[in-house]
Design an enzyme around this catalytic site. Sequence first.
Site, PDB file in Angstrom:
ATOM      1  N   ASP A   1       3.094  -4.350   8.162  1.00 48.18           N
ATOM      2  CA  ASP A   1       1.893  -3.538   7.979  1.00 48.18           C
ATOM      3  C   ASP A   1       0.702  -4.484   8.104  1.00 48.18           C
ATOM      4  OD1 ASP A   1      -0.318  -2.241   7.022  1.00 48.18           O
ATOM      5  OD2 ASP A   1       0.586  -1.586   5.139  1.00 48.18           O
TER       6      ASP A   1
ATOM      7  N   LYS B   1     -10.235  -0.114  10.581  1.00 46.85           N
ATOM      8  CA  LYS B   1     -10.396  -1.291   9.726  1.00 46.85           C
ATOM      9  C   LYS B   1     -10.736  -2.529  10.549  1.00 46.85           C
ATOM     10  CE  LYS B   1      -7.061   0.395   6.315  1.00 46.85           C
ATOM     11  NZ  LYS B   1      -7.806   0.773   5.110  1.00 46.85           N
TER      12      LYS B   1
ATOM     13  N   HIS C   1       0.859  -1.185   0.000  1.00 48.09           N
ATOM     14  CA  HIS C   1       0.000   0.000   0.000  1.00 48.09           C
ATOM     15  C   HIS C   1       0.900   1.242   0.000  1.00 48.09           C
ATOM     16  CE1 HIS C   1      -2.668   3.001   1.904  1.00 48.09           C
ATOM     17  NE2 HIS C   1      -3.684   2.247   1.531  1.00 48.09           N
TER      18      HIS C   1
ATOM     19  N   GLN D   1      -4.605  -4.881   7.321  1.00 49.30           N
ATOM     20  CA  GLN D   1      -5.689  -5.750   6.849  1.00 49.30           C
ATOM     21  C   GLN D   1      -5.785  -7.053   7.647  1.00 49.30           C
ATOM     22  OE1 GLN D   1      -7.950  -4.877   4.702  1.00 49.30           O
ATOM     23  NE2 GLN D   1      -7.005  -3.054   3.812  1.00 49.30           N
TER      24      GLN D   1
ATOM     25  N   CYS E   1      -4.673   2.729  -3.643  1.00 43.73           N
ATOM     26  CA  CYS E   1      -3.404   3.139  -3.028  1.00 43.73           C
ATOM     27  C   CYS E   1      -2.322   2.086  -3.237  1.00 43.73           C
ATOM     28  CB  CYS E   1      -3.568   3.442  -1.541  1.00 43.73           C
ATOM     29  SG  CYS E   1      -4.662   4.797  -1.225  1.00 43.73           S
TER      30      CYS E   1
HETATM   31  C1  LIG Z   1      -2.374  -2.645   3.708  1.00 39.76           C
HETATM   32  C2  LIG Z   1      -2.658  -1.246   4.178  1.00 39.76           C
HETATM   33  N1  LIG Z   1      -1.681  -0.540   4.760  1.00 39.76           N
HETATM   34  C3  LIG Z   1      -1.887   0.708   5.228  1.00 39.76           C
HETATM   35  C4  LIG Z   1      -3.103   1.326   5.112  1.00 39.76           C
HETATM   36  C5  LIG Z   1      -3.256   2.733   5.601  1.00 39.76           C
HETATM   37  O1  LIG Z   1      -4.191   2.840   6.611  1.00 39.76           O
HETATM   38  P1  LIG Z   1      -4.724   4.268   7.076  1.00 39.76           P
HETATM   39  O2  LIG Z   1      -5.209   4.953   5.831  1.00 39.76           O
HETATM   40  O3  LIG Z   1      -5.819   3.945   8.020  1.00 39.76           O
HETATM   41  O4  LIG Z   1      -3.591   4.988   7.717  1.00 39.76           O
HETATM   42  C6  LIG Z   1      -4.154   0.626   4.518  1.00 39.76           C
HETATM   43  C7  LIG Z   1      -5.480   1.264   4.370  1.00 39.76           C
HETATM   44  O5  LIG Z   1      -5.994   1.535   3.322  1.00 39.76           O
HETATM   45  C8  LIG Z   1      -3.916  -0.690   4.036  1.00 39.76           C
HETATM   46  O6  LIG Z   1      -4.893  -1.382   3.441  1.00 39.76           O
END
Ligand SMILES: Cc1ncc(COP(=O)(O)O)c(C=O)c1O
Lengths: 151, 412
Positions: B203, B229, B126, B206, B367
Amino acid sequence: MFADLYQAIILEHYRNPSNVGLVEDGLQARNSHPSCGDKVLLSLRLDGQRISEAKFLGEGCSISQASLSMMTEAVTGQTVDEVKAVYQAFRRMLYGEEPNEELLGDMVALHGVSKFPARVPCATLGWETLALLLQLDDGSVGDDPSDQPCG
Amino acid sequence: MSALSELYERIVADFPILQRQVHGRPLVYLDSAASSLTPRPVVAALVDFYEQHRANVHRGLHQLSAEATDLFEGSRDRIARFLHAPRREQIVFTRGCTSAINLVAQAWARPRLGPGDVVVLSELEHHANLVSWQIVCRQTGAKLRYLPLTAEGHWDLTELARVIRDDVKVVAVAHISNVLGGLNPVEAVVAQAHRVGAVCLVDAAQSVGHLPVDVQALGADFVCFSSHKMCGPTGLGVLYGKLERLEAMEPLEGGGDMIVHVDWEESTWNQVPYKFEAGTPPIAEAIGLRAACDYLDELGLATIREHTQALTEAAVLALEELPGVKVMGPKQGRVGPVAFTVEGVHPHDVATILDGEGVAVRAGHHCAQPLHARLGIPATARASFYLTNRASDVDRLVAAVTTVQKVFGHVR
Ligand SMILES: Cc1ncc(COP(=O)(O)O)c(C=O)c1O
């Protein structure tokens, strides 16, 4: 609900777009919406104040591509001043005003897009590119309706 | 039928939004990977805080401030327990997963990286776990290197030793891709990172709250995720870190709460985790996340995972049966996201028509632009599943995609 958006004429232009290609030695501008991948290379030939040819190479959703196809049809043979009036009418329509059918012709089919704020940038991609090329925007019809993040 | 399917009545009662109509159709929410819905007990915890205990934390000598502090710090304990973290000090509250990753990039990596050093990411990251590292690399002269994907969308582990070698200082990878949905073998990556003396960040945006995650078993130095999430409130993220790592890091932001003593020229930092929590923290949000942890534990994370995985894999199979529909990523071992394309129809058109059918999905590059470039497509539509879904949602999705094909006359 999507019947408003996906009118037959839009899908027809999406499947069989007019004016696909490049005007050699013409005016050119590229534009894109990075977040959704809509892209266009717009090119046209100006004979004095009149657009004698307009073509595009594009990639993207049905709304952006159909809008480009209809726009290039509409502006071919028109003067810059005439095009400016159509451009402003198009923007007013996407702000939700009743469309000026006389000026907009087939493009009134895109009126439904005004109800889908997330899709307005798709419809205006082509017109905003043309506006950049011909400096059509004199600030008289508010902000660029596509000035919002999309995707 | 998973155990959670039998609880669907209860789920509907807990998530009143599931009874909403959208464009005249009952809502099917397939966008949990972007943000999950919020159950009543979480809303109730927020309301209780605002109506009964509302005050700042750590500052007041009055009763309400003491209560707010107890609730807030109690949330830290609860989240440590949820992650099987050995100590509460290892839980740092941030604005979100993105800020947690940036905190590690700036406070851990930036002072320790230089030219010749390498940061390893995988090809499915992401932007949160990609751009943050590009920034540090630009600041320090370090370079990025990518763990490649196989044709099926798994990490190519045969490349592990080539990619993660002695010049690597940081490895940062996703537990589950928000596009491909596969559960990644992070343990193997953590082990290789440690073999070459690199630190490893996972990370887990998910995965935490979607399946049992034990940070000690993962072995990672840092684990990041977002409250929103996993049924919690928006505006809150968590950084879990190994204590010695957190202690070795300088704070990134200065302000109230993060100091012990402030002089005209110099100050001394508070201990971990407070030195990373400058200013008033997301108090209500942390209290809400605690309620989310209780809620998820009550349903059972293993049960939630089994349920989500069954729906995800059923959706993959059903979509792939439609002519012209292609699903990205692995067929099996998927939990949550299902990104797909419909031949001849742009993903934005797919999402708009699905919305008209009451089916909420996301469209775009989610993203993960480099990943889409790797897949050779600018964008996809993405349905994502969670505990708020049931088997009939897969049917509604498939029916709506069929409608897309009808509207577009199945153009080729
Ligand atoms: C795999 C992953 N990493 C990081 C993020 C970033 O999360 P946030 O936008 O809540 O900071 C997301 C969210 O879209 C994600 O799916």
